[in-house]
Design a protein around this motif. Structure first.
Motif, short mmCIF file in Angstrom:
data_model
loop_
_atom_site.label_atom_id
_atom_site.label_comp_id
_atom_site.label_asym_id
_atom_site.label_seq_id
_atom_site.Cartn_x
_atom_site.Cartn_y
_atom_site.Cartn_z
N VAL A 82 0.85 -1.18 0.00
CA VAL A 82 0.00 0.00 0.00
C VAL A 82 0.89 1.24 0.00
CG1 VAL A 82 -1.80 1.25 1.24
CG2 VAL A 82 -1.81 -1.24 1.23
N VAL A 83 0.64 2.13 -0.95
CA VAL A 83 1.37 3.40 -1.05
C VAL A 83 0.37 4.51 -0.79
CG1 VAL A 83 2.76 4.88 -2.52
CG2 VAL A 83 2.95 2.41 -2.75
N VAL A 84 0.64 5.33 0.23
CA VAL A 84 -0.23 6.43 0.60
C VAL A 84 0.54 7.72 0.37
CG1 VAL A 84 -1.59 7.45 2.46
CG2 VAL A 84 -1.37 4.99 2.33
N LYS A 85 -0.02 8.62 -0.45
CA LYS A 85 0.61 9.91 -0.74
C LYS A 85 -0.31 11.01 -0.26
CE LYS A 85 2.88 8.22 -4.91
NZ LYS A 85 2.95 8.32 -6.37
N GLY A 86 0.30 12.03 0.34
CA GLY A 86 -0.47 13.16 0.84
C GLY A 86 0.37 14.41 0.81
N PRO A 87 -0.15 15.49 1.38
CA PRO A 87 0.59 16.76 1.36
C PRO A 87 1.90 16.74 2.15
CG PRO A 87 -1.46 16.96 2.63
CD PRO A 87 -1.47 15.62 1.99
N LYS A 88 2.01 15.89 3.16
CA LYS A 88 3.24 15.82 3.97
C LYS A 88 4.30 14.91 3.39
CE LYS A 88 2.06 18.13 7.80
NZ LYS A 88 2.84 19.09 8.52
N GLY A 89 3.89 13.95 2.54
CA GLY A 89 4.87 13.02 1.98
C GLY A 89 4.23 11.72 1.54
N GLU A 90 5.05 10.69 1.45
CA GLU A 90 4.61 9.39 0.95
C GLU A 90 5.08 8.29 1.89
OE1 GLU A 90 5.86 6.46 -2.71
OE2 GLU A 90 5.72 8.60 -3.11
N LEU A 91 4.18 7.34 2.18
CA LEU A 91 4.51 6.17 2.99
C LEU A 91 4.17 4.92 2.21
CD1 LEU A 91 3.17 7.20 6.51
CD2 LEU A 91 5.54 6.97 5.83
N LYS A 92 5.01 3.90 2.36
CA LYS A 92 4.81 2.65 1.65
C LYS A 92 5.04 1.51 2.63
CE LYS A 92 6.67 0.22 -2.37
NZ LYS A 92 7.65 0.27 -3.45
N GLN A 93 4.11 0.53 2.62
CA GLN A 93 4.25 -0.60 3.53
C GLN A 93 3.58 -1.82 2.92
OE1 GLN A 93 3.24 0.34 7.53
NE2 GLN A 93 3.66 -1.70 8.29
N GLN A 94 4.18 -2.98 3.19
CA GLN A 94 3.61 -4.24 2.71
C GLN A 94 2.88 -4.91 3.87
OE1 GLN A 94 6.34 -6.96 0.93
NE2 GLN A 94 4.75 -8.42 0.41
#
Length: 181
Positions: A25-37
């Motif tokens: 899952v890749v979550v992108k927003g105004p503060k940045g991007e997080l990716k986790q399996q």
């Protein structure tokens, strides 16, 4: 039945969620991007603005990771939208902190200054000499950095000197009470 696991997460309009193969899952927003399996046993679905996690069976292993996965996804959504911060307080005579670039210099009563270099993605602020603010988008890393800074001088129970979380209550012990006879 997991109450946290069955919770439906709402995705704001300024956040994009991309679910790839193997439950990455890749979550992108105004503060940045997080990716986790996440575990491939669970089914993560994005329908409109609602993100749901469901489990195919009631096996013990799937029940255990169902609520955890939902909580981690919620932390990712909050992190990329608002971020996380932890405040630390320094208490003690002569104890102080200052920031030089990304290096946090701490004077904690040792014979040498303690230096802590901030990780990438984590910002450290020092508004006053006795306050430290750790900020970032990953909740786990922010908590880990704050704990590592606190580890250099934990609050001791007799005078309460050391580095503590803001609002933390340190149980104080009474000193020696034996008087001379």
């Amino acid at each position: 039945m997991s109450r946290i696991g069955n919770k439906v997460l709402t995705v704001n309009e300024n956040i994009t969620v991309d679910i790839q193969d193997n439950n990455i899952v890749v979550v992108k927003g105004p503060k940045g991007e997080l990716k986790q399996q996440f575990s491939s046993e669970l089914d993560i679905k994005l329908e409109g603005t609602s993100l749901t996690v469901s489990r195919p069976n009631d096996a013990k292993q799937t029940k255990m990771i169902h609520g955890t996965t939902t909580a981690l996804l919620n932390n990712m959504l909050i992190g990329v939208s608002t971020g996380y911060e932890i405040k630390l307080e320094i208490i003690g005579v002569g104890y102080r902190a200052n920031l030089q670039g990304t290096t946090l210099n701490l004077s904690l009563g040792y014979s040498h200054p303690v230096q802590y270099i901030a990780e990438e993605g984590i910002t450290i602020e020092v508004p006053t000499q006795t306050e430290i603010i750790v900020k970032g988008i990953d909740k786990q890393r922010v908590g880990e950095v704050a704990a590592n800074i606190r580890k250099h001088r934990r609050p001791e129970p007799y005078k309460g000197k050391g580095i503590r979380y803001a609002g933390e209550i340190v149980r104080r012990k009474e000193g020696k009470t034996a008087g001379k006879k």
